[in-house]
Design a protein around this motif. Structure first.
Motif, PDB file in Angstrom:
ATOM      1  N   PHE B 285       7.357 -71.330 -68.675  1.00 30.32           N
ATOM      2  CA  PHE B 285       7.569 -72.615 -67.545  1.00 30.32           C
ATOM      3  C   PHE B 285       8.261 -73.206 -66.199  1.00 30.32           C
ATOM      4  CE2 PHE B 285       4.100 -72.498 -70.665  1.00 30.32           C
ATOM      5  CZ  PHE B 285       2.014 -72.145 -69.842  1.00 30.32           C
ATOM      6  N   ILE B 286       8.169 -73.603 -65.319  1.00 28.26           N
ATOM      7  CA  ILE B 286       8.729 -74.408 -64.811  1.00 28.26           C
ATOM      8  C   ILE B 286       7.960 -75.882 -64.335  1.00 28.26           C
ATOM      9  CG2 ILE B 286       8.004 -73.461 -62.317  1.00 28.26           C
ATOM     10  CD1 ILE B 286      10.709 -73.435 -61.140  1.00 28.26           C
ATOM     11  N   ALA B 287       8.552 -76.553 -64.844  1.00 29.80           N
ATOM     12  CA  ALA B 287       8.928 -77.875 -64.996  1.00 29.80           C
ATOM     13  C   ALA B 287       9.824 -78.565 -63.431  1.00 29.80           C
ATOM     14  CB  ALA B 287       9.323 -78.556 -65.811  1.00 29.80           C
ATOM     15  N   ASN B 288       8.654 -79.871 -63.020  1.00 30.67           N
ATOM     16  CA  ASN B 288       9.247 -80.623 -62.638  1.00 30.67           C
ATOM     17  C   ASN B 288       8.695 -82.345 -62.289  1.00 30.67           C
ATOM     18  OD1 ASN B 288      11.555 -79.800 -60.087  1.00 30.67           O
ATOM     19  ND2 ASN B 288       9.820 -78.263 -60.248  1.00 30.67           N
ATOM     20  N   LYS B 289       9.753 -83.633 -61.768  1.00 28.78           N
ATOM     21  CA  LYS B 289       8.870 -84.783 -62.794  1.00 28.78           C
ATOM     22  C   LYS B 289       8.052 -84.706 -60.861  1.00 28.78           C
ATOM     23  CE  LYS B 289      10.684 -88.655 -62.024  1.00 28.78           C
ATOM     24  NZ  LYS B 289      11.768 -90.039 -61.969  1.00 28.78           N
ATOM     25  N   GLY B 290       6.782 -85.434 -62.017  1.00 25.91           N
ATOM     26  CA  GLY B 290       5.402 -85.892 -60.918  1.00 25.91           C
ATOM     27  C   GLY B 290       5.970 -86.645 -60.273  1.00 25.91           C
ATOM     28  N   LYS B 291       4.544 -87.658 -60.741  1.00 25.75           N
ATOM     29  CA  LYS B 291       4.305 -88.776 -59.545  1.00 25.75           C
ATOM     30  C   LYS B 291       3.491 -89.712 -61.428  1.00 25.75           C
ATOM     31  CE  LYS B 291       2.863 -87.841 -55.123  1.00 25.75           C
ATOM     32  NZ  LYS B 291       1.171 -86.977 -53.840  1.00 25.75           N
ATOM     33  N   ASN B 292       4.730 -90.798 -60.978  1.00 24.80           N
ATOM     34  CA  ASN B 292       3.791 -92.107 -62.101  1.00 24.80           C
ATOM     35  C   ASN B 292       4.417 -91.355 -63.661  1.00 24.80           C
ATOM     36  OD1 ASN B 292       2.723 -93.579 -59.525  1.00 24.80           O
ATOM     37  ND2 ASN B 292       0.290 -92.346 -59.919  1.00 24.80           N
ATOM     38  N   HIS B 293       5.254 -91.297 -63.095  1.00 25.13           N
ATOM     39  CA  HIS B 293       5.606 -91.010 -64.375  1.00 25.13           C
ATOM     40  C   HIS B 293       4.620 -89.156 -65.306  1.00 25.13           C
ATOM     41  CE1 HIS B 293       8.373 -94.746 -65.493  1.00 25.13           C
ATOM     42  NE2 HIS B 293       8.352 -94.431 -64.533  1.00 25.13           N
ATOM     43  N   THR B 294       4.538 -88.513 -64.850  1.00 26.82           N
ATOM     44  CA  THR B 294       3.629 -86.863 -65.434  1.00 26.82           C
ATOM     45  C   THR B 294       4.916 -86.435 -64.877  1.00 26.82           C
ATOM     46  OG1 THR B 294       2.606 -87.305 -63.091  1.00 26.82           O
ATOM     47  CG2 THR B 294       1.911 -88.764 -65.208  1.00 26.82           C
ATOM     48  N   THR B 295       4.826 -85.215 -65.425  1.00 29.82           N
ATOM     49  CA  THR B 295       5.460 -83.772 -65.626  1.00 29.82           C
ATOM     50  C   THR B 295       4.352 -82.655 -64.626  1.00 29.82           C
ATOM     51  OG1 THR B 295       6.817 -84.734 -67.111  1.00 29.82           O
ATOM     52  CG2 THR B 295       6.884 -82.296 -66.596  1.00 29.82           C
ATOM     53  N   ASP B 296       4.938 -82.502 -63.553  1.00 26.13           N
ATOM     54  CA  ASP B 296       4.185 -81.113 -63.169  1.00 26.13           C
ATOM     55  C   ASP B 296       4.601 -79.849 -63.829  1.00 26.13           C
ATOM     56  OD1 ASP B 296       2.829 -79.397 -61.130  1.00 26.13           O
ATOM     57  OD2 ASP B 296       4.808 -79.182 -60.129  1.00 26.13           O
ATOM     58  N   ILE B 297       3.926 -78.901 -64.189  1.00 25.17           N
ATOM     59  CA  ILE B 297       4.561 -77.768 -65.054  1.00 25.17           C
ATOM     60  C   ILE B 297       3.803 -76.603 -64.421  1.00 25.17           C
ATOM     61  CG2 ILE B 297       4.878 -76.791 -67.652  1.00 25.17           C
ATOM     62  CD1 ILE B 297       4.572 -79.827 -68.744  1.00 25.17           C
ATOM     63  N   GLN B 298       4.082 -75.401 -64.254  1.00 27.21           N
ATOM     64  CA  GLN B 298       3.894 -74.385 -64.050  1.00 27.21           C
ATOM     65  C   GLN B 298       4.179 -73.438 -64.290  1.00 27.21           C
ATOM     66  OE1 GLN B 298       0.964 -74.529 -61.701  1.00 27.21           O
ATOM     67  NE2 GLN B 298       1.867 -77.049 -60.238  1.00 27.21           N
ATOM     68  N   PRO B 299       3.734 -72.632 -64.067  1.00 30.12           N
ATOM     69  CA  PRO B 299       4.040 -70.752 -64.952  1.00 30.12           C
ATOM     70  C   PRO B 299       5.147 -70.754 -63.860  1.00 30.12           C
ATOM     71  CG  PRO B 299       1.137 -71.224 -64.901  1.00 30.12           C
ATOM     72  CD  PRO B 299       2.123 -71.750 -64.150  1.00 30.12           C
ATOM     73  N   ILE B 300       5.726 -70.025 -64.562  1.00 26.83           N
ATOM     74  CA  ILE B 300       6.720 -69.440 -63.389  1.00 26.83           C
ATOM     75  C   ILE B 300       6.602 -67.818 -62.089  1.00 26.83           C
ATOM     76  CG2 ILE B 300       8.505 -67.502 -65.009  1.00 26.83           C
ATOM     77  CD1 ILE B 300      10.159 -69.989 -63.451  1.00 26.83           C
ATOM     78  N   SER B 301       7.020 -68.160 -61.776  1.00 22.36           N
ATOM     79  CA  SER B 301       6.637 -66.936 -60.481  1.00 22.36           C
ATOM     80  C   SER B 301       7.518 -65.732 -60.632  1.00 22.36           C
ATOM     81  CB  SER B 301       6.674 -67.495 -58.787  1.00 22.36           C
ATOM     82  OG  SER B 301       7.979 -67.774 -59.105  1.00 22.36           O
ATOM     83  N   GLN B 302       7.396 -64.530 -60.169  1.00 18.36           N
ATOM     84  CA  GLN B 302       7.695 -63.451 -60.180  1.00 18.36           C
ATOM     85  C   GLN B 302       9.071 -63.579 -59.541  1.00 18.36           C
ATOM     86  OE1 GLN B 302       7.268 -61.086 -63.003  1.00 18.36           O
ATOM     87  NE2 GLN B 302       9.390 -60.787 -62.278  1.00 18.36           N
ATOM     88  N   GLU B 303       8.704 -63.743 -58.375  1.00 16.74           N
ATOM     89  CA  GLU B 303       9.774 -64.015 -57.581  1.00 16.74           C
ATOM     90  C   GLU B 303      11.179 -65.126 -58.166  1.00 16.74           C
ATOM     91  OE1 GLU B 303       6.398 -65.083 -56.772  1.00 16.74           O
ATOM     92  OE2 GLU B 303       6.350 -63.342 -55.680  1.00 16.74           O
ATOM     93  N   TRP B 304      10.258 -65.837 -59.054  1.00 17.66           N
ATOM     94  CA  TRP B 304      11.357 -66.551 -59.475  1.00 17.66           C
ATOM     95  C   TRP B 304      13.307 -66.359 -60.507  1.00 17.66           C
ATOM     96  CZ3 TRP B 304      14.119 -68.316 -63.451  1.00 17.66           C
ATOM     97  CH2 TRP B 304      14.664 -69.690 -63.724  1.00 17.66           C
ATOM     98  N   LEU B 305      10.924 -65.387 -61.615  1.00 17.12           N
ATOM     99  CA  LEU B 305      12.489 -64.372 -62.227  1.00 17.12           C
ATOM    100  C   LEU B 305      12.746 -63.631 -62.065  1.00 17.12           C
ATOM    101  CD1 LEU B 305       8.951 -64.106 -64.877  1.00 17.12           C
ATOM    102  CD2 LEU B 305      11.071 -64.998 -65.208  1.00 17.12           C
ATOM    103  N   SER B 306      12.831 -62.202 -60.683  1.00 20.31           N
ATOM    104  CA  SER B 306      13.444 -61.258 -59.773  1.00 20.31           C
ATOM    105  C   SER B 306      14.929 -62.245 -59.838  1.00 20.31           C
ATOM    106  CB  SER B 306      12.745 -60.520 -58.626  1.00 20.31           C
ATOM    107  OG  SER B 306      11.811 -60.343 -59.612  1.00 20.31           O
TER     108      SER B 306
END
Lengths: 317, 317
Positions: B285-306
């Motif tokens: 997964f790839i995580a980033n700081k979200g709004k209001n003290h939460t974390t945005d978590i997404q599955p990693i993309s094939q582009e990112w991995l390559s």
């Protein structure tokens, strides 16, 4: 205006007396903490800190120290540093750096040389003699060599409301080269937040780092606990947990002061400390674990002090 | 029966895949964590951990690692160790000792030699080349040299309910000799209690040790918070506090897993991680700081991995 200082062990008392004198004259917490720890480092008869400290298993005196600023959370620390007169001053200087603020081994010593800190052969003849004698005892009696780990830890509060904490130690007597205890480790050996208070530890570092007690005590004070209640809660529940889960809890003692100058201690072993504030003159106390997760604290007796004085200066045969 | 494993950065993924395979076959948390970290240490293209890691400002590769057992709170750690193939294995072995379980510098290296751990020149040609290039860039552009501090940290839970945590890092690129970050420091770099859960950190060690976030996350889980809520609460409130009090918060990312195999992360920078448990297959997964003290978590993309694969293996000019 309130101010105060608390430090571990009877050895810190002269430093605490001077600290309170300086705080009354509006000295800053940082200067006062550094000065207090230096007083202990400089005294040759304290064999667990600085000059006169006991060496490691190879006969080399390796020292640990740390400094933390409760206004900014700046931390500086050294571990396994050699032949520098005042490790606490090196730690304080490192706390000014954004990077590389915790240095160990030769890297720490090198830093202290480059920065011009006073070099000194810190191993006294007396400490060397104690080491030789101990080696013999271990050989003859097949003893567990590890004994004695009296860190000086100090928390001070100045008239501006700033708080700092400092620690300094030559570590466990007969430690292996490069062994590090809790003294330079944030959260375990020390922690301070000027908006709450500070805490410092002394005892078996290997066990103290299993509990992060300095951090936990500051956190509890932040929830509104008095320093004494915070120490009692953190120390005795961890002592019980460690005894159950690890099989045994080593000796440890914690001191704390909040930003009103109120103080507390907790310990699972006989423990002396020195404390004073804007209302109470500096005084040495002796603490022991009491009943039901409380601490029994008594003023030190003249008998105890005389015996101590005699003991630390007794000739080494 | 539940089990699980979580580890910092994309680099840990192959280790996490293997960890889950071993946990399903009833592997112990201790063995699985050590094995996971070794996989990362052994891979030459990960330049912040073990073999292929980047050296310090003098060109020497100094490594830090730690291991903690959540059943007993046993901790072993090394800092500034050189030329040993698997620092995590040295740390794990040290955790068996009641004394001297945290060793630094030459003392740590000496221990690894005496105990027969595999010696290896850990500095690859590629890492040396990157170091030379960086030296030149710093000279030419008057750059701040410090960059890159991607520790591998892993928490695992086995079918018996035991949990362990391990960390390994070559530290801040271009660090000064003997510089130590959070990775070997209990409470800051890692913490675990099998009755609750575990946590580990990656990021700027100098700032992580100001907050004891691994301890704090485990503590919050112990109060009933989910791993995600515990990470969010601890990490973002500390980010805000440090920004206010210190002026700036360095990059840091934390991972956590509780004793039900549930997990969470929080970060103030783009952060990848790998996780799986008895219900969810291993995934990056790839995580980033979200709004209001939460974390945005997404599955990693094939582009990112390559792009990642290409980047870590790109020729060094």
């Amino acid at each position: 205006m309130v101010w105060g200082a608390i430090a571990t062990w009877r050895m810190a008392h002269e430093g605490v007396v001077e600290a309170l004198r300086l705080l009354e004259k509006n000295g800053t917490s940082g200067d006062v903490t550094e000065n207090l720890i230096k007083t202990v480092e400089d005294y040759p008869y304290y064999k667990s800190v600085g000059y006169g400290g006991l060496p490691n298993s190879e006969g080399i005196l390796e020292m640990d120290a740390a400094y933390m600023d409760g206004d900014t959370f700046k931390i500086g620390a050294v571990a396994g540093i050699t032949d520098v007169k005042n490790p606490i001053s090196v730690a304080r200087k490192l706390s000014e750096d954004k990077f590389n603020s915790f240095r160990v081994g030769d890297g720490a010593t090198k830093y202290s040389i480059i920065e011009g800190f006073e070099r000194k052969n810190m191993l006294t003849k007396r400490a060397h003699k104690i080491w030789e004698k101990r080696l013999e005892e271990i050989r003859e009696n097949n003893l567990n060599p590890y004994d004695g780990h009296d860190t000086v830890g100090a928390v001070t509060l100045d008239q501006e409301g700033s708080m700092t904490v400092g620690t300094s130690s030559s570590g466990l007597f007969m430690k292996k080269p490069g062994r590090v205890g809790d003294s330079p480790l944030s959260g375990s050996g020390f922690y301070v937040d000027s908006e709450i208070g500070g805490a410092a530890a002394t005892g078996l570092g290997e066990d103290l780092m299993k509990g992060c007690l300095s951090y936990e005590i500051v956190r509890l004070m932040g929830e509104g606990e008095t320093p004494q209640a915070a120490c009692d809660k953190a120390v005795y529940s961890f002592h019980d947990k460690l005894s159950k889960r690890y099989g045994k809890a080593g000796a440890f003692s914690l001191i704390a002061m909040n930003n009103k100058g109120e103080w507390g201690v907790a310990t699972n072993v006989e423990f002396t400390f020195s404390v004073g504030n804007s209302k109470e003159p500096p005084q040495i106390f002796i603490a022991n674990k009491g009943k039901n997760h409380t601490t029994d604290i008594q003023p030190i007796s003249q008998e105890w002090l005389s015996a101590y004085e005699k003991r630390i200066k007794a000739p080494i045969e």
